[in-house]
Design a protein around this motif. Structure first.
Motif, mmCIF file in Angstrom:
data_model
loop_
_atom_site.group_PDB
_atom_site.id
_atom_site.type_symbol
_atom_site.label_atom_id
_atom_site.label_comp_id
_atom_site.label_asym_id
_atom_site.label_seq_id
_atom_site.Cartn_x
_atom_site.Cartn_y
_atom_site.Cartn_z
ATOM 1 N N GLY A 34 55.338 58.182 79.539
ATOM 2 C CA GLY A 34 55.176 58.738 78.212
ATOM 3 C C GLY A 34 54.617 57.765 77.204
ATOM 4 N N GLU A 35 54.310 56.548 77.630
ATOM 5 C CA GLU A 35 53.744 55.585 76.687
ATOM 6 C C GLU A 35 52.275 55.874 76.417
ATOM 7 N N LEU A 180 44.020 64.606 70.671
ATOM 8 C CA LEU A 180 44.510 63.866 71.835
ATOM 9 C C LEU A 180 46.015 63.634 71.723
ATOM 10 N N LEU A 181 46.473 63.288 70.527
ATOM 11 C CA LEU A 181 47.906 63.058 70.346
ATOM 12 C C LEU A 181 48.706 64.319 70.627
ATOM 13 N N SER A 182 48.201 65.457 70.141
ATOM 14 C CA SER A 182 48.994 66.669 70.356
ATOM 15 C C SER A 182 48.997 67.062 71.834
ATOM 16 N N ILE A 183 47.875 66.830 72.511
ATOM 17 C CA ILE A 183 47.831 67.098 73.959
ATOM 18 C C ILE A 183 48.796 66.174 74.702
ATOM 19 N N TRP A 184 48.748 64.919 74.316
ATOM 20 C CA TRP A 184 49.593 63.919 74.983
ATOM 21 C C TRP A 184 51.061 64.285 74.828
ATOM 22 N N GLN A 185 51.429 64.761 73.631
ATOM 23 C CA GLN A 185 52.827 65.113 73.423
ATOM 24 C C GLN A 185 53.207 66.374 74.173
ATOM 25 N N LYS A 186 52.264 67.304 74.248
ATOM 26 C CA LYS A 186 52.526 68.548 74.961
ATOM 27 C C LYS A 186 52.748 68.278 76.448
ATOM 28 N N LEU A 187 51.893 67.392 77.023
ATOM 29 C CA LEU A 187 51.931 67.184 78.465
ATOM 30 C C LEU A 187 52.832 66.023 78.872
#
Ligand code: ATP
Ligand code: MG
Lengths: 268, 266
Positions: A34-35, A180-187
């Motif tokens: 998750g980093e 990108l941040l929202s995708i990263w948090q979603k996945l």
């Protein structure tokens, strides 16, 4: 979920016989699940090389890389990571949908499953109505979003991004940063992100790894303790500026032997 | 909602693009016809276009079968040479050492006027059978197709290869999904060249001897008996068939390589 080591880099050294360059010397770095880790440093300090070593696209001269508890080679065989380059590397003869579906085809997914996932990814990067277009019918920013969708399509544990927004204008870049941040948090994926931009690195990351050149080394690591979700306002907070300054100082301090133009490029 | 639907407008535009070429062609024929009349040029030097067309019509029952006979030779040579060229390029692209050993030779061979070997090929194969003409046409087609295909297969961007390797794709998969599609525009460029060379190879091969059914033999024998109208009519048949083969390849290219910049709908 956090705390599990996704990437373990142990005393990795990479020398290129051509020109006898030591691109990386004794790199130690651990990434947990998750980093979002950014690599920053002057041109030629080995950022891309480090990314390639993690992804088993080149072999280190010494040291080991472990991804998800496996040697990098095995992790590559298991499709543990997705990669995004500075240019989108799309295939002109495939539609947007087929470009995104390429890794799924290679994984042997059947057509129906593939279509469903591709549609999801198109929605995710807000290109819902562009599936049947060809890459050359899209703008540069849209192409880059396609290549991100492709990298995410098979939900790799690790996302390797080499200056993915480097070729884009500032506005598109800031918008894609937020996406990108929202995708990263979603996945909930783990990201290694190479960039030349201090502000981008600070804005996105949980940690910024500052590298110095000749030979490529880790000059320091800055923990970015800004809360998520980060928004446009984040860029106006005092803490954000303090962190940007910290990274910049680290780059400057370790960069005594930088060429003047390299220094100029880093201080924007 | 395909972006490739041909709208009536685009057909009209394409037709209009042809107008200048057709105009120049008609004008050239008219000048030819007029010049012969004006300067009293002898028939054996240059027959009138009208005389060629009338020979072309009167002798259509011998000309077209002869043309078809030769066309089949050209087609056979084209297919063999092109497939051979693509196969050789694939092997050379796959095995570097092979390429290092063979490429200089291939490039040198490409510069040889292969057509000069036509009499030799007639001696090697039965001069009266189509095989000798197919062989010469095939060898003519082989080199440009091989050299171009190889250039195409190796012009893949290293990033694309890295991307495929990140998916743990095998060499075969990379060939099929990336190298071959990248090479296709190069291959078609070569195939268009080869389609012209094949017809030249077959006809010139026949000039050095061949079956009485063949167009090259017909052209040569008519020229020998000073029947130049018919010889020219034979050349016209050869030209039409050569153009037909070229167009067939070009149309296939447009259907297959739709992503190439020149084929993109504007
Ligand atoms: N394939 C290679 N062969 C020889 N030397 C190489 C190779 N790849 C990289 N290098 C060298 O290794 C060093 C690090 O290169 P690398 O591409 O990792 O830098 P980078 O930090 O990504 O730079 P940039 O910010 O410009 O992309 C450079 O000195 C480069 O010349
Ligand atoms: Mg780089």
């Amino acid at each position: 979920m956090t705390g599990v080591n996704v990437v373990e880099i142990q005393s990795v050294t990479k020398t290129f016989p051509a020109g006898n360059v030591t691109a990386l010397e004794n790199i130690d770095l651990t990434l947990t699940t998750g980093e979002f880790v950014s690599l920053i440093g002057p041109s030629g300090c080995g950022k891309s090389t480090l990314l390639r070593v993690i992804g088993d696209l080149i072999e280190p001269s010494a040291g080991t890389v472990t991804v998800n508890g496996k040697p990098a080679k095995q992790a590559r065989g298991d499709h543990d990571y997705g990669i995004v380059f500075q240019d989108s590397v799309l295939f002109d003869w495939r539609t947007v949908a087929k470009n995104i579906g390429l890794p799924l085809e290679l994984l042997g997914w059947d057509r129906a499953k593939r279509k469903q996932r591709v549609d999801e990814m198109l929605e995710l990067v807000e290109l819902g109505s562009f599936g049947e277009h060809y890459p050359w019918q899209l703008s540069g920013g849209m192409q880059q979003r396609v290549s991100i969708a492709r990298a995410l399509a098979f939900e790799p544990a690790l996302l390797l991004m080499d200056e993915p927004f480097g070729a884009l204008d500032e506005m598109t870049r800031e918008r894609l940063n937020l996406e990108l941040l929202s995708i990263w948090q979603k996945l909930a994926s783990t990201v290694v992100f190479v960039t030349h931009s201090i502000s981008e690195a600070v804005f996105l990351s949980t940690r910024v790894v500052v590298m110095s050149p000749r030979p490529g080394r880790i000059a320091g690591v800055v923990d970015i303790d800004l809360p998520y979700p980060r928004t446009v306002e984040t860029r106006e907070e005092p803490r954000y500026f303090a962190l940007v300054t910290e990274v910049r100082e680290l780059l400057r301090k370790r960069g005594e032997h930088l060429l003047p133009e390299e220094e100029a490029a880093l201080t924007e | 909602m395909s972006s490739y639907t041909i709208t009536p407008g685009s057909v009209g535009r394409q037709a209009r693009e042809w107008v200048p070429a057709i105009a120049v062609f008609v004008l050239a024929i008219a000048v030819w016809q007029g010049a012969i009349a004006a300067f009293h040029i002898q028939q054996f030097l240059l027959p009138k276009p009208t005389a060629i067309v009338s020979a072309f019509w009167d002798q259509r029952h011998t000309l077209w079968p002869a043309g078809w006979y030769t066309f089949k030779e050209a087609l056979g040579g084209f297919a063999l040479g092109s497939l051979g060229g693509i196969a050789a390029a694939t092997l050379i692209g796959r095995f570097r050492a092979l390429g290092n050993a063979l490429m200089p030779i291939a490039i040198a061979a490409n510069a040889i006027p292969i057509i000069a070997f036509a009499p030799i090929f007639n001696a090697w194969f039965d001069p009266l059978s189509p095989n000798s003409k197919m062989a010469i046409a095939g060898v003519l087609c082989f080199f440009p197709v091989m050299v171009n295909t190889l250039r195409g297969l190796t012009s893949v961007s290293p990033r694309q290869i890295e991307l495929m390797r990140s998916y743990a794709a095998s060499d075969l998969t990379i060939w099929r999904r990336v190298r071959f599609p990248t090479a296709l525009p190069f291959i078609f460029t070569a195939l268009k060249v080869a389609s012209v060379l094949a017809m030249i190879g077959a006809v010139v091969g026949e000039y050095f001897g061949g079956s009485y059914d063949a167009l090259g033999v017909l052209i040569r024998s008519k020229a020998q008996i000073l029947d130049f109208q018919t010889a020219w009519a034979g050349i016209l048949v050869a030209s039409l068939l050569g153009i037909a083969l070229y167009l067939a390849v070009a149309l296939t290219e447009r259907a297959v390589v739709r992503w190439a910049p020149e084929n993109r709908p504007s």
